[in-house]
Scaffold this active site. Sequence first.
Site, mmCIF file in Angstrom:
data_model
loop_
_atom_site.group_PDB
_atom_site.id
_atom_site.type_symbol
_atom_site.label_atom_id
_atom_site.label_comp_id
_atom_site.label_asym_id
_atom_site.label_seq_id
_atom_site.Cartn_x
_atom_site.Cartn_y
_atom_site.Cartn_z
ATOM 1 N N PHE A 81 0.840 -1.204 0.000
ATOM 2 C CA PHE A 81 0.000 0.000 0.000
ATOM 3 C C PHE A 81 0.869 1.247 0.000
ATOM 4 C CE2 PHE A 81 -2.845 2.765 2.851
ATOM 5 C CZ PHE A 81 -3.632 3.197 1.789
ATOM 6 N N SER A 157 4.091 -6.335 2.940
ATOM 7 C CA SER A 157 2.748 -5.962 3.363
ATOM 8 C C SER A 157 1.696 -6.553 2.433
ATOM 9 C CB SER A 157 2.643 -4.441 3.482
ATOM 10 O OG SER A 157 1.465 -4.063 4.150
ATOM 11 N N LEU A 158 0.964 -5.731 1.679
ATOM 12 C CA LEU A 158 0.004 -6.279 0.713
ATOM 13 C C LEU A 158 0.704 -7.132 -0.338
ATOM 14 C CD1 LEU A 158 -2.461 -3.312 -0.053
ATOM 15 C CD2 LEU A 158 -2.822 -5.260 1.464
ATOM 16 N N ASP A 181 6.350 -8.676 6.827
ATOM 17 C CA ASP A 181 5.238 -8.159 7.616
ATOM 18 C C ASP A 181 3.955 -8.083 6.775
ATOM 19 O OD1 ASP A 181 4.644 -7.553 10.293
ATOM 20 O OD2 ASP A 181 4.289 -5.478 9.776
ATOM 21 N N HIS A 251 6.306 -1.553 11.185
ATOM 22 C CA HIS A 251 5.849 -2.278 9.992
ATOM 23 C C HIS A 251 6.991 -2.455 8.995
ATOM 24 C CE1 HIS A 251 2.907 -3.943 7.345
ATOM 25 N NE2 HIS A 251 2.816 -2.901 6.529
#
Length: 453
Positions: A81, A157-158, A181, A251
Site C-alpha cells: 500500500f 505488506s500487501l 510483515d 511495519h
Amino acid sequence: MLKLCFFICLIYWVKSDEEQKCPEFTDLNIGNALSGTELHVQLLLYTRENQDCSERLTEHNITASEYLNTTKKTVFVIHGFRPTGSPPAWLGDMKRLLLSVEDINLIIVDWNRGATTVNYRTAVENCRKVAEILKNYVDQMLVGGASLDSMHMIGVSLGAHIAGFVGQKYDGKLGRITGLDPAGPLFTGEPPEHRLDPTDAQFVDVIHSDIDVLGFKKPLGTIDFYPNGGMDQPGCPKTFFSGVRFFKCDHQRAVFLFLSSLKSKCDIITYPCDSYLDYKRGKCVDCDAFKPMSCPVLGYHADRWKNLLIPYSSPTKAYFDTSGQDPFCMYNYILDITTWNKITRRGFIKIKITDYAGNTVESQMNSEASTFQQYKRVKILTGFHRDIENIAKISLTYSTKTLLGPKHKLRILQMKLKSLNNPKRPQLCRYDFVLMENTELTFKPIPCSERGT
C-alpha cells in the site's frame, strides 16, 4: 536540403534518446492518492548486466527481452500500500543488495498505480488483479524455459498476499515466497485462500514485525519469524509525537531486517519456540537438541534451513531479539545459575563482560524477574550489541527493584555462561560466591571443563 537533413537528424536523436531512457518506478504524490489511481502494472527487470538501467518487460513478449535469462533464478519484489504515492524508500537498497549477493533476474513489480490511494480497501481489492497480471508474465517465462522451482517472490505488506495469490495459481509449486510483515487489516481472520498461506510455495518464510497494528499476527508460512516478539521494535518511536514514523517504523522493520541479511555483516540467529515468553526464559535456545541441526538464520538465506524443519512443529515459529540499528544483530548468551538460598528469591541479574583489551558491553536487564530456588537451575537469556570473543572478566549485579525493605543476598553455587551465537566457544564458569543486592561483583571466570562440568 540542409535544413531538412538537420530536422530529420534532430527527430532521430530525440527518438533515440527516448528509447535509451531507463524506465523507472512510478513516482506519484499525495494528490494522486486523494484522487485515486487506476491499476497499472509494470515489471522492471534488473540483472548484473543492466543493474543501473532497468528493462521494462512486455507481458506478451517476454522472450524478446534483451537481459532476461530464464536459466537463472528469478526474484520478484512486490511492494504494498502506498498512501503517499512515493516510491518505497528501501527499493534502491533492495535492488543493489540482491544483485550483489546472487546473479539473478531481479524483477521489480511496480503497481504504484493501484496501490496509491487513501482508500486502503481499494488497494486490497487490486491485489488479486495484480496477481492475475503476474501470472500472465510468469506463464510467458515458463514457455521461454524458466522453472517454477527457481522463482522467489518477496512481498512487502500487501505484496506478501499478492505473492500468495500467485502461488495459489500454481498449486504451491513456486520455489519460495518471502512475506515481509504481511498486511493484517482486511486479511486477519480470512481463510487461507484469501491470504498468504504455507501451501502457496515450496518454502514460505515470513517476518512479522508489527503484529499489534498493521501486520498479520498468526503464522502464515513454513517458518514465521517474530523479532522482539513481533511488535515494538527497538529504535522505533513509542509516541504519536514522532509523526508518521510512529505508524510505519515497526511495519517497515521487517524489510530492513531482510536487507540486513544481504549485507553479510552478521547472521541474525533465531530460535524455534512456542512463544516469545518461553524464548525469553531460555527454554528454546538449544538448537543442538536436533543434531546436526543449527538455529535458522533470518532473511535471504533462511531457505538453507528448509530441509531441517521436520523435528519441529508445523508451522514453525522462531523468536529472537535485535538491536535498534542496522545490522540489528544481538550476541546472545545463556546465563545458567544454580543457587543455594534456603528462602526463594525473585529478582533480576544484569551482566557485563569485558575482554582483555578493556572493552566492555552490558546486557539489558530482563523484563521478567527470575525465581531462584535452592539447588534449582535458572536459565537467563541475555544479549549484547557487540561480540566479545575473549572474555577476561564478568560482572554481575543482582536486584529486586524494590526501594523499601532490607537488601538481600543471592548465594550462587554454580554459574555458567554460554555463547549461543558461537556455541564452539568454551563455556565459562564460576563457583561458590555471593551477590549482594545492587552491588556489582566482578571476577575472572574459568573454562567449565577445568572443573569437569
